[in-house]
Scaffold this active site. Structure first.
Site, PDB file in Angstrom:
ATOM      1  N   ASP A 296       1.104  -1.174  -0.008  1.00 36.66           N
ATOM      2  CA  ASP A 296      -0.023  -0.028  -0.009  1.00 36.66           C
ATOM      3  C   ASP A 296       0.891   1.303   0.024  1.00 36.66           C
ATOM      4  OD1 ASP A 296      -2.269   1.765  -0.070  1.00 36.66           O
ATOM      5  OD2 ASP A 296      -2.888   1.152   1.954  1.00 36.66           O
TER       6      ASP A 296
ATOM      7  N   HIS B 124      -8.585   1.639   6.534  1.00 32.12           N
ATOM      8  CA  HIS B 124      -8.654   2.856   5.862  1.00 32.12           C
ATOM      9  C   HIS B 124     -10.206   3.472   6.500  1.00 32.12           C
ATOM     10  CE1 HIS B 124      -6.040   1.433   2.320  1.00 32.12           C
ATOM     11  NE2 HIS B 124      -5.329   1.926   3.462  1.00 32.12           N
TER      12      HIS B 124
ATOM     13  N   MET C  54     -11.108   3.233  15.633  1.00 30.25           N
ATOM     14  CA  MET C  54     -12.204   3.845  15.233  1.00 30.25           C
ATOM     15  C   MET C  54     -13.052   4.101  16.486  1.00 30.25           C
ATOM     16  SD  MET C  54     -14.141   0.370  13.671  1.00 30.25           S
ATOM     17  CE  MET C  54     -15.863   0.986  13.591  1.00 30.25           C
TER      18      MET C  54
ATOM     19  N   SER D 237      -7.680  10.822  18.402  1.00 31.02           N
ATOM     20  CA  SER D 237      -6.518  10.919  17.497  1.00 31.02           C
ATOM     21  C   SER D 237      -5.916  12.397  17.821  1.00 31.02           C
ATOM     22  CB  SER D 237      -6.988  10.793  15.840  1.00 31.02           C
ATOM     23  OG  SER D 237      -7.719   9.695  15.764  1.00 31.02           O
TER      24      SER D 237
ATOM     25  N   HIS E  42       2.729   6.145  13.451  1.00 32.83           N
ATOM     26  CA  HIS E  42       1.748   6.567  12.578  1.00 32.83           C
ATOM     27  C   HIS E  42       0.303   6.245  13.207  1.00 32.83           C
ATOM     28  CE1 HIS E  42       1.160   2.346  11.874  1.00 32.83           C
ATOM     29  NE2 HIS E  42       0.294   2.595  10.483  1.00 32.83           N
ATOM     30  N   GLY E  43       0.272   5.631  14.175  1.00 33.18           N
ATOM     31  CA  GLY E  43      -0.964   5.487  14.776  1.00 33.18           C
ATOM     32  C   GLY E  43      -1.174   4.646  16.071  1.00 33.18           C
ATOM     33  N   ALA E  44      -2.047   3.896  16.392  1.00 30.76           N
ATOM     34  CA  ALA E  44      -2.081   3.198  17.611  1.00 30.76           C
ATOM     35  C   ALA E  44      -1.254   1.878  17.498  1.00 30.76           C
ATOM     36  CB  ALA E  44      -3.573   2.829  18.072  1.00 30.76           C
ATOM     37  N   GLY E  45      -1.239   1.375  16.366  1.00 32.39           N
ATOM     38  CA  GLY E  45      -0.767   0.025  15.728  1.00 32.39           C
ATOM     39  C   GLY E  45      -1.465  -1.359  16.533  1.00 32.39           C
TER      40      GLY E  45
ATOM     41  N   LYS F 258     -16.103   3.184   7.410  1.00 33.33           N
ATOM     42  CA  LYS F 258     -15.079   2.134   7.103  1.00 33.33           C
ATOM     43  C   LYS F 258     -15.240   1.578   5.864  1.00 33.33           C
ATOM     44  CE  LYS F 258     -12.120   1.514  10.856  1.00 33.33           C
ATOM     45  NZ  LYS F 258     -10.757   1.429  10.375  1.00 33.33           N
TER      46      LYS F 258
END
Length: 402
Positions: free
Chosen positions: A74, A167, A310, A314, A331-334, A401
């Site tokens: 991706d 995504h 979700m 953030s 880049h996020g929570a993971g 989503k």
């Protein structure tokens, strides 16, 4: 916090900004650190978890080679966020209609735009000259055409579409109740095709040397070869495609909001950041290829986006330019468990409970994205306090989503 753990079992050290690392991920990091193409330490973000070949949440510095599987399939996946001059009080009491409008405007999952819309929006020359540039790449690698039915139509029709998995498109409120749009997507099917093609090409190119690698997914392309140059060109194209994909989605979401909200304007430029990509950068006076696999660039003063799950908050962040992390951030929570484990462990009732108060899908089709499958975003942010500072804290009220 700062670096919490360092592995010294390979060719280079591995600097890790957390102690919460699963055993399989530690093994992947050790394998990566043994590669002969590495001369500089690897930086591992606090959202680290098991990936393909290399862990997600990893920053890999190389001087004369790139690992296609570390960039992933991706290519250019990332985030966009923008703030509107509206507040929570301007939202309708029931957000179901608004979610339906966004889902109708932006195809999700395997959906794509109709050909008629394609002619209206991206007829002929696409932005960033995508069509002409892709023709050059396909001319050198015609095998790409065989990897997707109706290749040229599909990549065009998927511009401005969400995809599936993790995504999303969200409406969020900040600490002052200001309204934000935030979305997460990448280079769709065409990025997957390019990624898979060059991962296979790297394995083949290494030939008899492949068996010497700790993992065949760590096969790399060496600078100076035509295949290396072709990959750089293709990955740059896919990263630009991902940027354009997110830009079009933002445009479509803004249009979808118009009938449901008072007249509004966008405040400032949209924040945009890749988190699966490679770029040429200078660090400590050295010119390096920096592969960020599940990490964003967080140079001093640069704005970025670190989303939770979700059902969690953030963050809009400003980079602190930490040199040991190659100016990077999580880049996020993971994920803390696989998708199959999430489906085994949780029920639809759990999903409803964990997304209470959020307008979103609550069916079994998104059970693998349940908040409980992700790490605690606040713990991630605590662990990377020396990498970024928080500018805004967002909580979602609507989530679309794939």
């Amino acid at each position: 916090m700062a670096i919490q753990m360092t592995l010294n079992k390979g060719r280079v050290p591995v600097r890790i900004w957390t102690r919460e690392v699963e055993y399989a991920a530690l093994q992947q990091l050790e394998n990566l650190s043994r590669l002969p193409i590495l001369e500089d330490p690897i930086a591992v973000m606090p959202d680290v978890h098991l990936g393909t070949g290399a862990t997600v949440g990893t920053v890999i510095p190389t001087r004369s080679a790139i690992i296609p599987a570390a960039v992933g399939v991706d290519i250019g996946c990332g985030m966009n966020a923008l703030r509107l001059d509206l507040e929570a009080r301007h939202l309708p009491d029931n957000l179901a209609g608004l979610r339906a409008a966004i889902e109708a405007a932006v195809p999700v999952g395997f959906g794509q735009h109709r050909r008629s819309l394609l002619r209206e929006r991206v007829h002929g020359q696409t932005p960033l000259n995508l069509a002409a540039r892709l023709d050059v790449i396909v001319g050198r690698h015609p095998e790409l055409l065989k990897m997707q039915r109706r290749f040229n139509e599909t990549w065009r029709c998927q511009l401005g579409t969400l995809g599936s998995g993790n995504h999303f498109i969200e409406l969020c409120l900040d600490e002052a109740q200001g309204l934000w749009i935030m979305l997460h997507s990448g280079s769709r099917g065409i990025g997957n095709i390019i990624g898979r093609h060059f991962i296979a090409a790297a394995r083949k190119d290494m030939g008899r040397h492949l068996h010497a690698l700790p993992d065949k997914d760590l096969a790399y392309l060496s600078e100076g070869s035509s295949l290396f140059d072709d990959y750089l060109e293709a990955v740059s194209w896919a990263q630009d495609y991902a940027l354009e994909n997110r830009r079009l989605m933002l445009e479509l979401v803004l249009q979808a909001l118009v009938p449901y909200l008072p007249p509004f304007q966008v405040q400032g430029e949209a924040i945009s950041c890749h988190h699966n990509y490679v770029s040429r950068e200078v660090h400590a006076g050295q010119s390096l290829y920096i592969t960020r696999k599940g990490a964003i660039r967080a140079g001093a003063g640069e704005l970025g986006i670190v989303p939770g799950s979700m059902g969690d908050r953030s963050y809009i962040v400003r980079g602190l330019g930490h040199p040991a992390a190659y100016c990077s951030s999580a880049h996020g929570a993971g994920r803390r468990m696989s998708r199959s484990e999430a489906k085994r462990r949780y029920t639809r009732r759990d999903l409803v409970s964990q997304t209470r108060g959020i307008e979103c899908r609550k069916d079994g089709g998104v059970l693998d994205e349940i908040p409980g499958a992700y790490k605690d975003i606040d713990r991630v942010m605590e662990n990377q306090a020396d990498l970024v500072e928080v500018v805004h804290t967002l909580r979602q009220v609507l989530c679309v989503k794939g």
